[in-house]
Write a protein that holds these residues in place. Structure first.
Motif, PDB file in Angstrom:
ATOM      1  N   LEU A  59       6.464 -21.905 -35.019  1.00 11.26           N
ATOM      2  CA  LEU A  59       5.680 -21.589 -36.290  1.00 11.26           C
ATOM      3  C   LEU A  59       6.163 -20.697 -37.140  1.00 11.26           C
ATOM      4  CD1 LEU A  59       2.821 -21.918 -37.345  1.00 11.26           C
ATOM      5  CD2 LEU A  59       2.115 -19.883 -35.795  1.00 11.26           C
ATOM      6  N   LEU A  60       6.943 -19.669 -36.866  1.00 14.35           N
ATOM      7  CA  LEU A  60       7.837 -18.628 -37.688  1.00 14.35           C
ATOM      8  C   LEU A  60       8.884 -19.483 -38.336  1.00 14.35           C
ATOM      9  CD1 LEU A  60       7.803 -15.519 -35.288  1.00 14.35           C
ATOM     10  CD2 LEU A  60       6.446 -15.900 -37.205  1.00 14.35           C
ATOM     11  N   ASN A  61       9.573 -20.518 -37.616  1.00 15.84           N
ATOM     12  CA  ASN A  61      10.705 -20.916 -38.410  1.00 15.84           C
ATOM     13  C   ASN A  61      10.010 -21.866 -39.338  1.00 15.84           C
ATOM     14  OD1 ASN A  61      12.662 -19.999 -36.747  1.00 15.84           O
ATOM     15  ND2 ASN A  61      12.735 -21.780 -35.091  1.00 15.84           N
ATOM     16  N   GLY A  62       8.990 -22.489 -39.477  1.00 12.95           N
ATOM     17  CA  GLY A  62       8.482 -23.283 -40.292  1.00 12.95           C
ATOM     18  C   GLY A  62       7.605 -22.525 -41.469  1.00 12.95           C
ATOM     19  N   GLY A  67       4.908 -13.952 -40.342  1.00  8.74           N
ATOM     20  CA  GLY A  67       5.468 -12.872 -39.780  1.00  8.74           C
ATOM     21  C   GLY A  67       5.185 -11.557 -40.172  1.00  8.74           C
ATOM     22  N   ARG A  68       4.803 -11.750 -41.497  1.00  9.28           N
ATOM     23  CA  ARG A  68       4.653 -10.541 -42.338  1.00  9.28           C
ATOM     24  C   ARG A  68       3.311 -10.017 -41.987  1.00  9.28           C
ATOM     25  NH1 ARG A  68       3.280 -10.566 -47.298  1.00  9.28           N
ATOM     26  NH2 ARG A  68       3.061 -13.076 -47.465  1.00  9.28           N
ATOM     27  N   HIS A 100      14.828 -13.418 -31.563  1.00 10.93           N
ATOM     28  CA  HIS A 100      14.461 -14.097 -32.776  1.00 10.93           C
ATOM     29  C   HIS A 100      13.053 -13.566 -33.366  1.00 10.93           C
ATOM     30  CE1 HIS A 100      14.904 -17.362 -35.549  1.00 10.93           C
ATOM     31  NE2 HIS A 100      13.732 -17.896 -34.966  1.00 10.93           N
ATOM     32  N   VAL A 101      12.155 -13.722 -32.371  1.00 10.27           N
ATOM     33  CA  VAL A 101      10.817 -13.505 -32.881  1.00 10.27           C
ATOM     34  C   VAL A 101      10.806 -12.103 -33.288  1.00 10.27           C
ATOM     35  CG1 VAL A 101       8.485 -13.086 -31.855  1.00 10.27           C
ATOM     36  CG2 VAL A 101       9.623 -14.866 -31.079  1.00 10.27           C
ATOM     37  N   LEU A 102      11.206 -11.090 -32.887  1.00 10.13           N
ATOM     38  CA  LEU A 102      11.289  -9.771 -33.699  1.00 10.13           C
ATOM     39  C   LEU A 102      11.828  -9.716 -35.080  1.00 10.13           C
ATOM     40  CD1 LEU A 102      11.942  -7.199 -30.735  1.00 10.13           C
ATOM     41  CD2 LEU A 102       9.743  -7.823 -31.669  1.00 10.13           C
ATOM     42  N   SER A 103      12.743 -10.480 -35.072  1.00 11.40           N
ATOM     43  CA  SER A 103      13.582 -10.715 -36.505  1.00 11.40           C
ATOM     44  C   SER A 103      12.788 -11.311 -37.516  1.00 11.40           C
ATOM     45  CB  SER A 103      14.891 -11.288 -36.317  1.00 11.40           C
ATOM     46  OG  SER A 103      14.577 -12.718 -36.252  1.00 11.40           O
ATOM     47  N   HIS A 104      11.643 -11.768 -37.112  1.00 10.45           N
ATOM     48  CA  HIS A 104      10.847 -12.334 -38.214  1.00 10.45           C
ATOM     49  C   HIS A 104       9.398 -11.702 -38.323  1.00 10.45           C
ATOM     50  CE1 HIS A 104      13.422 -15.883 -37.670  1.00 10.45           C
ATOM     51  NE2 HIS A 104      12.656 -16.426 -38.715  1.00 10.45           N
ATOM     52  N   LEU A 105       9.355 -10.502 -37.729  1.00  7.57           N
ATOM     53  CA  LEU A 105       8.106  -9.694 -37.818  1.00  7.57           C
ATOM     54  C   LEU A 105       8.520  -8.378 -38.389  1.00  7.57           C
ATOM     55  CD1 LEU A 105       6.734 -10.302 -34.092  1.00  7.57           C
ATOM     56  CD2 LEU A 105       6.377 -11.514 -36.273  1.00  7.57           C
ATOM     57  N   PRO A 106       8.584  -8.298 -39.751  1.00  6.05           N
ATOM     58  CA  PRO A 106       8.947  -7.193 -40.583  1.00  6.05           C
ATOM     59  C   PRO A 106       8.020  -5.801 -40.419  1.00  6.05           C
ATOM     60  CG  PRO A 106       8.489  -8.717 -42.188  1.00  6.05           C
ATOM     61  CD  PRO A 106       8.424  -9.246 -40.875  1.00  6.05           C
TER      62      PRO A 106
END
Length: 371
Positions: A59-62, A67-68, A100-106
């Protein structure tokens, strides 16, 4: 068709914050409604197995913008029937997906890891996050004790740290005991090797910045560790929560190693403890007698009641709370959890407490509740 002002639509959507289905529908009405709906839909995310983690990762990749909105992430790996099988090779494990998940949650602020096997991660600093302020680790497995320290050091803005049930295989590496200047809240729960943890806390100087401390004492060994740390951390503490879980039918006295004398700026104190049959608890009054904080405003007793509330010395408790040390006390709470076998209901126990603490009842500061 008249337009609804954005401020009003956002306000209406806020009322739906617990209704995921309604929020999902709102997010598809129009672009203007999407941010408010997503704010509530993705504010707190929970991943329970590799399927959840892989789906969220896709979901985050798409849609990276999703993630914000995430502020709280819980990764709790529970054992169920599906966990008896190895995940398909094309699906990463929960632990492998985490960096990977954490890197998309700034904008992530809170991270909870429960029942995670972190031994499979060679470098836990891969979880480094610049914005995280609160981390909770419970029943996680590590390769080395130093990995726990490395993980805490990976969050430069860390303000709150909660630890319980942690295990590790080795102690081969020397922990990098560095200060965490932003740390303010520390929670120590059940089933932890408190000795190793307190050695780290002291070596890193964490006691100098902590304002809120919660700790559990279930044995004299625990008090021998918590007591000296209280002495070091005392001057900076504003809130203290002690779970005094001694058991047995006996008189429980206050160990010489424990005192609140150094907690000179304490504002809030909570004591949690069980009362068993034929138990006497002089330690409660003895501990309160050691406190000399002019800032103390809130005091609470949370009792797990199996025996009689008269295990407390009410006369001495009234005497201590009438002393100048507690002149600023604005609220004194007594919460009771009745265990099976107690031949009184909550109303009866509440009546006894109010009668025994009549001076506090007259001052209007006594609060009784069921927990």
């Amino acid at each position: 068709m008249p337009k609804v002002p954005l401020e009003l639509s956002d306000y209406i959507i806020d009322f739906l914050h617990k209704d995921a289905r309604a929020l999902a529908a709102c997010s598809q009405v129009c672009r203007a409604w999407t941010p408010a709906a997503r704010f509530h839909l993705f504010r707190a995310v929970s991943l329970q197995d590799h399927t959840f983690a892989s789906s969220f990762q896709c979901l985050l990749n798409g849609s990276p913008d999703l993630g914000r909105y995430v502020r709280e992430l819980t990764v709790a790996k529970f054992v169920g029937a599906a966990d008896m099988f190895v995940p398909p090779k094309h699906l990463a494990s929960v632990e492998q997906s985490l960096p990977h998940v954490l890197s998309h949650l700034p904008h992530l602020r809170s991270l909870t890891l429960a029942h995670m096997d972190l031994k499979c991660m060679a470098d836990l600093t891969m979880l480094r996050h610049p914005a995280l302020t609160d981390v909770s680790l419970s029943y996680c497995q590590f390769t080395d004790f130093a990995d726990i320290v490395d993980l805490a050091n990976a969050f430069p803005c860390l303000e709150g740290l909660a630890l319980s049930g942690l295990t590790w295989k080795d102690e081969r590496r020397t922990p990098a005991a560095r200060p965490i200047p932003s740390l303010r809240r520390l929670v120590l729960g059940r089933e932890v090797d408190a000795e190793r943890l307190f050695e780290w806390f002291v070596a890193a100087g964490l006691h100098a910045t902590i304002t809120d401390l919660a700790a559990r004492c279930a044995s004299e060994r625990d008090t021998d560790l918590v007591g000296p740390f209280l002495k070091l951390a005392g001057p900076s503490l504003r809130s203290l929560d002690l779970d005094w879980s001694f058991t047995g039918d006996k008189t429980i006295d206050l160990p010489d190693t424990v005192s609140l004398a150094e907690c000179t700026a304490l504002e809030s104190l909570k004591l949690q403890f069980p009362i068993h049959y034929s138990t006497s608890l002089p330690w409660v009054v003895s501990l309160l007698e050691t406190l000399e904080s002019p800032a103390i405003k809130m005091l609470a007793l949370e009792i797990r009641l199996l025996g009689s509330v008269n295990a407390l010395d009410w006369e001495e408790l009234n005497r201590v709370l009438a002393s100048p040390a507690y002149r600023s006390l604005g609220a004194f709470g007594v919460g009771v959890n009745l265990w099976p076998g107690v031949h009184k209901d909550v109303a009866e126990v509440g009546g006894i407490v109010r009668t025994q603490l009549a001076p506090l009842e007259e001052r209007g500061v006594l609060r009784f509740s069921k927990i």
